[in-house]
Design a protein around this motif. Structure first.
Motif, PDB file in Angstrom:
ATOM      1  N   CYS A   1      -2.702  -5.434   5.731  1.00 45.04           N
ATOM      2  CA  CYS A   1      -1.895  -6.780   6.002  1.00 45.04           C
ATOM      3  C   CYS A   1      -1.034  -6.091   7.480  1.00 45.04           C
ATOM      4  CB  CYS A   1      -0.972  -7.182   5.195  1.00 45.04           C
ATOM      5  SG  CYS A   1       0.494  -8.208   5.971  1.00 45.04           S
TER       6      CYS A   1
ATOM      7  N   CYS B   1      -2.678 -12.363   3.243  1.00 49.43           N
ATOM      8  CA  CYS B   1      -2.256 -11.329   2.516  1.00 49.43           C
ATOM      9  C   CYS B   1      -1.605 -11.844   1.278  1.00 49.43           C
ATOM     10  CB  CYS B   1      -1.135 -10.730   3.191  1.00 49.43           C
ATOM     11  SG  CYS B   1      -0.203  -9.364   2.067  1.00 49.43           S
TER      12      CYS B   1
ATOM     13  N   CYS C   1       3.161  -6.526   6.160  1.00 50.66           N
ATOM     14  CA  CYS C   1       3.713  -5.677   5.078  1.00 50.66           C
ATOM     15  C   CYS C   1       2.738  -4.272   4.735  1.00 50.66           C
ATOM     16  CB  CYS C   1       3.849  -6.505   4.050  1.00 50.66           C
ATOM     17  SG  CYS C   1       2.462  -7.142   3.027  1.00 50.66           S
TER      18      CYS C   1
ATOM     19  N   CYS D   1       2.381 -11.272   1.269  1.00 51.03           N
ATOM     20  CA  CYS D   1       3.448 -11.834   2.064  1.00 51.03           C
ATOM     21  C   CYS D   1       3.006 -13.224   2.654  1.00 51.03           C
ATOM     22  CB  CYS D   1       4.189 -10.812   3.051  1.00 51.03           C
ATOM     23  SG  CYS D   1       2.736 -10.643   4.666  1.00 51.03           S
TER      24      CYS D   1
ATOM     25  N   LYS E   1       0.031  -4.286   3.065  1.00 50.95           N
ATOM     26  CA  LYS E   1      -0.600  -4.536   1.572  1.00 50.95           C
ATOM     27  C   LYS E   1      -2.150  -4.486   2.038  1.00 50.95           C
ATOM     28  CE  LYS E   1      -1.073  -6.098  -2.635  1.00 50.95           C
ATOM     29  NZ  LYS E   1      -0.935  -5.611  -3.874  1.00 50.95           N
TER      30      LYS E   1
HETATM   31 ZN   LIG Z   1       1.402  -8.662   3.933  1.00 51.80          ZN
END
Ligand SMILES: [Zn+2]
Length: 185
Positions: A62, A90, A65, A93, A67
């Motif tokens: 992502c 994601c 963030c 988020c 991830k």
């Molecule tokens: Zn994210």
């Protein structure tokens, strides 16, 4: 005023704020789940792709963030020939990240080209199947095809290399045909 916070010139009780934040988080989680569910039923991202495993693995992150992204959460796809850009949501988020499935390079004319397209067009020329034959092969494999215009763009990138190879091989053939003992000037 203990237990009270000020937000936008208004006092908010701390427990009220916490409750609101909690329901906001739940709403957001619901929105993410809805978005993923909707995309799973509406997107037509299916079939096969030729991907560069290491590049794809590196890009599955992502942009907001950090991830790790899941291929289960692809909501859309755009492609230029055989290179795909996967639009992935994601799960943490809900931000959308565009993930490229392969590497690119810059040509001598300063164009950004995908490695896979350069290689596949070279392969089509080398094997003699050309754009039409290549697309028939790709269709049979459920891999997105390459338009004739895009094929020509890539063909012009590799034309100088092909000309050089053709020149070298004709020179080699002439050398082999020359009678033994004759001198080259
Ligand atoms: Zn994210």
């Amino acid at each position: 005023m203990s237990g009270q916070l000020k937000y936008k010139n208004k006092f908010i009780k701390k427990n009220v704020l916490e409750k609101r934040l909690k329901s906001f988080a739940a709403m957001r989680a619901g929105r993410i789940a809805k978005r993923i569910k909707a995309s799973a039923s509406s997107n037509n991202v299916s079939g096969r792709r030729i991907v560069e495993l290491d590049t794809l693995a590196d890009n599955l992150e992502c942009h907001k963030c950090g991830k790790e992204l899941s291929l289960k959460n692809i909501v859309d796809e755009t492609h230029s020939g055989l290179n795909s850009i996967l639009h992935i949501v994601c799960c943490q988020c809900s931000e959308l990240t565009k993930v490229s499935t392969g590497k690119t390079h810059t040509t001598e004319n300063n164009h950004k080209h995908s490695d896979i397209n350069t290689k596949v067009v070279f392969g089509a020329i080398h094997s003699g199947i050309g754009c039409v034959g290549l697309n028939k092969l790709l269709s049979c494999l459920s891999i997105p095809t390459i338009s004739e215009d895009l094929y020509k763009q890539y063909e012009s990138e590799i034309a100088p290399v092909l000309e050089e190879v053709a020149k070298e091989s004709s020179e080699k053939a002439a050398e082999e045909e020359r009678p033994v003992g004759s001198k080259t000037s």
